[in-house]
Design a protein around this motif. Structure first.
Motif, PDB file in Angstrom:
ATOM      1  N   THR A  27       0.853  -1.196   0.000  1.00 46.19           N
ATOM      2  CA  THR A  27       0.000   0.000   0.000  1.00 46.19           C
ATOM      3  C   THR A  27       0.878   1.232   0.000  1.00 46.19           C
ATOM      4  OG1 THR A  27      -0.121   0.244   2.427  1.00 46.19           O
ATOM      5  CG2 THR A  27      -1.752  -1.218   1.376  1.00 46.19           C
ATOM      6  N   GLN A  80       0.690   5.808  -0.104  1.00 48.10           N
ATOM      7  CA  GLN A  80       0.003   7.090  -0.189  1.00 48.10           C
ATOM      8  C   GLN A  80       1.063   8.176  -0.295  1.00 48.10           C
ATOM      9  OE1 GLN A  80      -0.381   5.392   3.074  1.00 48.10           O
ATOM     10  NE2 GLN A  80      -1.575   3.890   1.905  1.00 48.10           N
ATOM     11  N   GLY A 132       3.373   3.990   3.570  1.00 45.41           N
ATOM     12  CA  GLY A 132       2.514   2.843   3.329  1.00 45.41           C
ATOM     13  C   GLY A 132       3.039   1.631   4.068  1.00 45.41           C
TER      14      GLY A 132
END
Length: 326
Positions: free
Chosen positions: A213, A215, A223
């Motif tokens: 993930t 960001q 992340g």
């Protein structure tokens, strides 16, 4: 001299080359009554990850602008012209400074007494055998007490060459083989030098490949990444994270910083505090983060050969190197 080296009485291994994380992990395993196996450094490199490389394709859940920017940020490492440092890796010694300028040269400084240099056709080692001056002198005394003639003279020369202050020309393949030997050596934690076909020595490419993930906020991307990914570099950097962190090993928090050209300048992985419920609840010292810092893209100078060397490392030295932490 080989027989004499093998018969040397074992001494307590020195806590050298800044491998505190490995030492702490071994203590935990003992406390939990788990038998620890000797770890051999994997010298396999890692191919540079590119957006079109299908075998390292990012998972569908980890797409978007932040992931693409992170992916692009390590592309500059493929040029093999950069400087970096790395601290907090589990099975690899800290790298105080490494100057990479492929194909011409690579210099890796682990400590003042442990450096590797490949430049042109030469490979050089600066190394303190047996880890610290006290152990080195203890073993040297043993050799003097039990050796004689040419055998002792050869040993004395090796001790002089491997005193941590002198550069000596060495055979890279033999040094690598000594590190991978089943015996214990301080060389086990040495960095794998990059090549033109495997130009990333930092480990950042493998870490980016493990991101799940991401960001982005300005030049900072945060992340999580999967520390359990089956990758030789990931395994060196984290070494059995599931044992230490349980399910948290699959969601290790990271923070990446990019420069104004979108290139990676820092990558930090924070280690979680929790462990598996089945493990002892003994107090655990928090692990230091894994931190990689990269600079001087395209500006790292070619490293010249040492101004002075103490000759060629003799053949008998490699067996001593393979056993210098026994």
């Amino acid at each position: 001299m080989n027989e004499m080296a093998r018969s040397t009485e074992p001494l307590p291994p020195a806590a050298v080359l800044q491998v505190a994380r490995r030492v702490r992990r071994n203590r935990r395993l003992v406390a939990a009554a788990v038998t620890a196996a000797a770890v051999v450094l994997v010298t396999t490199g890692v191919a540079v990850l590119t957006p079109g490389d299908k075998k390292d394709a990012l998972p569908p859940a980890a797409t978007g602008d932040a992931m693409q920017a992170l992916h692009d940020s390590v592309a500059g490492l493929a040029d093999g012209d950069y400087t970096f440092s790395r601290t907090g890796a589990d099975m690899v010694a800290d790298i105080r400074r490494a100057a990479v300028h492929l194909p011409d040269s690579v210099l890796v400084e682990h400590t003042d007494t442990y450096m590797l240099l490949r430049t042109g056709s030469g490979y050089y080692l600066r190394y303190l055998i047996y880890g610290n001056p006290e152990q080195r002198e203890a073993f040297r005394t043993y050799f003097r007490q039990h050796g004689s003639g040419p055998e002792l003279q050869a040993a004395e020369k090796i001790f002089d060459q491997l005193d941590g202050t002198r550069w000596v020309r060495a055979d890279e393949k033999k040094v690598t083989a000594a590190a991978a030997d089943e015996s214990l050596s301080h060389l086990d934690v040495m960095a794998t030098l990059p090549t033109t076909s495997q130009p990333d020595a930092t480990g950042a490419v493998a870490l980016v490949g493990a991101v799940t993930t991401a960001q982005r906020s300005g030049d900072v991307i945060t992340g999580t990444l999967d520390g359990t990914r089956k990758d030789p570099i990931i395994e060196q950097l984290f070494s059995d994270p599931t044992y230490l962190y349980g399910v948290g090993a699959r969601t290790l928090p990271f923070r990446a910083t990019l420069d104004d050209q979108g290139r990676l300048t820092e990558f930090t992985v924070t280690m979680p505090e929790q462990r598996m419920a089945s493990q002892p609840a003994d107090p655990i010292e928090p692990e230091a983060p894994l931190t990689i810092r990269i600079s001087d893209y395209g500006r790292t100078a070619v490293q010249p050969p040492p101004a002075q060397t103490d000759g060629e490392l003799p053949a008998d030295a490699y067996e001593m190197l393979a056993n210098d932490n026994d």
